[in-house]
Design a protein around this motif. Sequence first.
Motif, PDB file in Angstrom:
ATOM      1  N   TRP A   3     -18.144 -18.689 -65.277  1.00 20.27           N
ATOM      2  CA  TRP A   3     -18.645 -18.614 -63.900  1.00 20.27           C
ATOM      3  C   TRP A   3     -19.138 -19.973 -63.418  1.00 20.27           C
ATOM      4  O   TRP A   3     -19.022 -20.297 -62.229  1.00 20.27           O
ATOM      5  N   LEU A   4     -19.677 -20.794 -64.314  1.00 20.88           N
ATOM      6  CA  LEU A   4     -20.162 -22.119 -63.925  1.00 20.88           C
ATOM      7  C   LEU A   4     -19.001 -23.023 -63.520  1.00 20.88           C
ATOM      8  O   LEU A   4     -19.093 -23.759 -62.535  1.00 20.88           O
ATOM      9  N   TYR A   5     -17.888 -22.934 -64.249  1.00 24.01           N
ATOM     10  CA  TYR A   5     -16.704 -23.719 -63.900  1.00 24.01           C
ATOM     11  C   TYR A   5     -16.133 -23.262 -62.556  1.00 24.01           C
ATOM     12  O   TYR A   5     -15.709 -24.069 -61.732  1.00 24.01           O
ATOM     13  N   VAL A   6     -16.115 -21.950 -62.336  1.00 22.29           N
ATOM     14  CA  VAL A   6     -15.649 -21.409 -61.052  1.00 22.29           C
ATOM     15  C   VAL A   6     -16.564 -21.884 -59.927  1.00 22.29           C
ATOM     16  O   VAL A   6     -16.095 -22.301 -58.859  1.00 22.29           O
ATOM     17  N   PHE A   7     -17.854 -21.858 -60.158  1.00 26.92           N
ATOM     18  CA  PHE A   7     -18.845 -22.283 -59.166  1.00 26.92           C
ATOM     19  C   PHE A   7     -18.654 -23.759 -58.788  1.00 26.92           C
ATOM     20  O   PHE A   7     -18.586 -24.096 -57.594  1.00 26.92           O
ATOM     21  N   ILE A   8     -18.551 -24.617 -59.775  1.00 29.63           N
ATOM     22  CA  ILE A   8     -18.384 -26.056 -59.517  1.00 29.63           C
ATOM     23  C   ILE A   8     -17.048 -26.324 -58.831  1.00 29.63           C
ATOM     24  O   ILE A   8     -16.988 -27.025 -57.821  1.00 29.63           O
ATOM     25  N   GLY A   9     -15.972 -25.761 -59.387  1.00 30.87           N
ATOM     26  CA  GLY A   9     -14.649 -25.957 -58.792  1.00 30.87           C
ATOM     27  C   GLY A   9     -14.559 -25.401 -57.389  1.00 30.87           C
ATOM     28  O   GLY A   9     -13.988 -26.025 -56.490  1.00 30.87           O
ATOM     29  N   GLY A  10     -15.146 -24.226 -57.162  1.00 31.81           N
ATOM     30  CA  GLY A  10     -15.107 -23.602 -55.840  1.00 31.81           C
ATOM     31  C   GLY A  10     -15.831 -24.423 -54.795  1.00 31.81           C
ATOM     32  O   GLY A  10     -15.360 -24.568 -53.662  1.00 31.81           O
ATOM     33  N   GLY A  11     -16.969 -24.975 -55.179  1.00 32.95           N
ATOM     34  CA  GLY A  11     -17.707 -25.826 -54.239  1.00 32.95           C
ATOM     35  C   GLY A  11     -16.924 -27.072 -53.869  1.00 32.95           C
ATOM     36  O   GLY A  11     -16.813 -27.430 -52.692  1.00 32.95           O
ATOM     37  N   LEU A  12     -16.345 -27.725 -54.883  1.00 31.77           N
ATOM     38  CA  LEU A  12     -15.542 -28.929 -54.623  1.00 31.77           C
ATOM     39  C   LEU A  12     -14.301 -28.597 -53.805  1.00 31.77           C
ATOM     40  O   LEU A  12     -13.934 -29.333 -52.887  1.00 31.77           O
ATOM     41  N   GLY A  13     -13.658 -27.482 -54.131  1.00 28.92           N
ATOM     42  CA  GLY A  13     -12.470 -27.067 -53.392  1.00 28.92           C
ATOM     43  C   GLY A  13     -12.772 -26.757 -51.933  1.00 28.92           C
ATOM     44  O   GLY A  13     -12.016 -27.112 -51.036  1.00 28.92           O
ATOM     45  N   SER A  14     -13.902 -26.115 -51.690  1.00 29.64           N
ATOM     46  CA  SER A  14     -14.289 -25.784 -50.309  1.00 29.64           C
ATOM     47  C   SER A  14     -14.561 -27.033 -49.485  1.00 29.64           C
ATOM     48  O   SER A  14     -14.160 -27.115 -48.315  1.00 29.64           O
ATOM     49  N   VAL A  15     -15.230 -28.007 -50.086  1.00 31.81           N
ATOM     50  CA  VAL A  15     -15.485 -29.266 -49.373  1.00 31.81           C
ATOM     51  C   VAL A  15     -14.168 -29.983 -49.093  1.00 31.81           C
ATOM     52  O   VAL A  15     -13.943 -30.482 -47.985  1.00 31.81           O
ATOM     53  N   CYS A  16     -13.273 -30.003 -50.072  1.00 34.36           N
ATOM     54  CA  CYS A  16     -11.966 -30.640 -49.863  1.00 34.36           C
ATOM     55  C   CYS A  16     -11.159 -29.918 -48.793  1.00 34.36           C
ATOM     56  O   CYS A  16     -10.474 -30.553 -47.990  1.00 34.36           O
ATOM     57  N   ARG A  17     -11.250 -28.569 -48.769  1.00 34.64           N
ATOM     58  CA  ARG A  17     -10.549 -27.803 -47.721  1.00 34.64           C
ATOM     59  C   ARG A  17     -11.098 -28.176 -46.345  1.00 34.64           C
ATOM     60  O   ARG A  17     -10.342 -28.426 -45.404  1.00 34.64           O
ATOM     61  N   TYR A  18     -12.401 -28.228 -46.227  1.00 32.91           N
ATOM     62  CA  TYR A  18     -13.033 -28.573 -44.953  1.00 32.91           C
ATOM     63  C   TYR A  18     -12.566 -29.938 -44.475  1.00 32.91           C
ATOM     64  O   TYR A  18     -12.154 -30.091 -43.317  1.00 32.91           O
ATOM     65  N   LEU A  19     -12.600 -30.930 -45.350  1.00 30.22           N
ATOM     66  CA  LEU A  19     -12.208 -32.293 -44.971  1.00 30.22           C
ATOM     67  C   LEU A  19     -10.719 -32.384 -44.647  1.00 30.22           C
ATOM     68  O   LEU A  19     -10.326 -32.990 -43.647  1.00 30.22           O
ATOM     69  N   THR A  20      -9.890 -31.763 -45.478  1.00 34.80           N
ATOM     70  CA  THR A  20      -8.437 -31.818 -45.271  1.00 34.80           C
ATOM     71  C   THR A  20      -8.028 -31.070 -44.010  1.00 34.80           C
ATOM     72  O   THR A  20      -7.233 -31.578 -43.204  1.00 34.80           O
ATOM     73  N   ALA A  21      -8.554 -29.870 -43.813  1.00 32.73           N
ATOM     74  CA  ALA A  21      -8.204 -29.084 -42.624  1.00 32.73           C
ATOM     75  C   ALA A  21      -8.653 -29.797 -41.354  1.00 32.73           C
ATOM     76  O   ALA A  21      -7.913 -29.817 -40.365  1.00 32.73           O
ATOM     77  N   ASN A  22      -9.838 -30.373 -41.371  1.00 32.46           N
ATOM     78  CA  ASN A  22     -10.300 -31.114 -40.186  1.00 32.46           C
ATOM     79  C   ASN A  22      -9.404 -32.307 -39.900  1.00 32.46           C
ATOM     80  O   ASN A  22      -9.087 -32.585 -38.743  1.00 32.46           O
ATOM     81  N   TRP A  23      -8.998 -33.010 -40.939  1.00 33.41           N
ATOM     82  CA  TRP A  23      -8.103 -34.157 -40.755  1.00 33.41           C
ATOM     83  C   TRP A  23      -6.761 -33.693 -40.177  1.00 33.41           C
ATOM     84  O   TRP A  23      -6.248 -34.288 -39.223  1.00 33.41           O
ATOM     85  N   LEU A  24      -6.194 -32.627 -40.739  1.00 28.42           N
ATOM     86  CA  LEU A  24      -4.915 -32.111 -40.244  1.00 28.42           C
ATOM     87  C   LEU A  24      -5.034 -31.582 -38.820  1.00 28.42           C
ATOM     88  O   LEU A  24      -4.106 -31.725 -38.022  1.00 28.42           O
ATOM     89  N   ASN A  25      -6.158 -30.964 -38.495  1.00 26.14           N
ATOM     90  CA  ASN A  25      -6.341 -30.420 -37.147  1.00 26.14           C
ATOM     91  C   ASN A  25      -6.440 -31.506 -36.087  1.00 26.14           C
ATOM     92  O   ASN A  25      -6.290 -31.205 -34.898  1.00 26.14           O
ATOM     93  N   GLU A  26      -6.673 -32.748 -36.485  1.00 29.79           N
ATOM     94  CA  GLU A  26      -6.679 -33.850 -35.524  1.00 29.79           C
ATOM     95  C   GLU A  26      -5.275 -34.217 -35.067  1.00 29.79           C
ATOM     96  O   GLU A  26      -5.101 -34.888 -34.058  1.00 29.79           O
ATOM     97  N   LEU A  27      -4.269 -33.772 -35.814  1.00 30.87           N
ATOM     98  CA  LEU A  27      -2.880 -34.000 -35.418  1.00 30.87           C
ATOM     99  C   LEU A  27      -2.581 -33.124 -34.210  1.00 30.87           C
ATOM    100  O   LEU A  27      -3.191 -32.089 -34.006  1.00 30.87           O
ATOM    101  N   GLU A  28      -1.647 -33.532 -33.422  1.00 29.15           N
ATOM    102  CA  GLU A  28      -1.342 -32.813 -32.178  1.00 29.15           C
ATOM    103  C   GLU A  28      -0.362 -31.665 -32.416  1.00 29.15           C
ATOM    104  O   GLU A  28       0.842 -31.818 -32.285  1.00 29.15           O
ATOM    105  N   PHE A  29      -0.879 -30.524 -32.804  1.00 33.55           N
ATOM    106  CA  PHE A  29      -0.102 -29.295 -32.941  1.00 33.55           C
ATOM    107  C   PHE A  29      -0.746 -28.263 -32.043  1.00 33.55           C
ATOM    108  O   PHE A  29      -1.612 -27.505 -32.463  1.00 33.55           O
ATOM    109  N   LYS A  30      -0.340 -28.245 -30.797  1.00 34.51           N
ATOM    110  CA  LYS A  30      -0.961 -27.376 -29.796  1.00 34.51           C
ATOM    111  C   LYS A  30      -0.906 -25.910 -30.205  1.00 34.51           C
ATOM    112  O   LYS A  30       0.163 -25.360 -30.463  1.00 34.51           O
TER     113      LYS A  30
END
Length: 128
Positions: A3-30
Amino acid sequence: MNWLYVFIGGGLGSVCRYLTANWLNELEFKDFPIGTLGVNLIGSFIIGFVICYLQFNNMLEDKLKYLLVVGFLGGFTTFSSFALENFLLIERKAIKTSLLYISSSLFLGILLAYIGYWLMNRILVSNL
């Protein structure tokens, strides 16, 4: 302790998703949810790559699986956002966009998981 590995990985993955999705959403895809599609496709490729490595090395029950696959990729990819975005597209009567989003997510996701698996397999086999 997994559970500790899932917790650490999940937190890092969520932050990476937030950053990556925000970066991709800046592209012009109406009116197209490119951020969620992007993270889900990237995650599909990575999961194929990682699972092949773990399987090849008899590590499918290793802590690395819980850290990377269950935790990081579980936090990085997002089915709930995919479902909500499709619901909102359908509610706005953007049926064609929703169908494109659904079909590209499924087809490309499976294809990229296969490519990731295939690529890692080629790397591992060539190092024998």
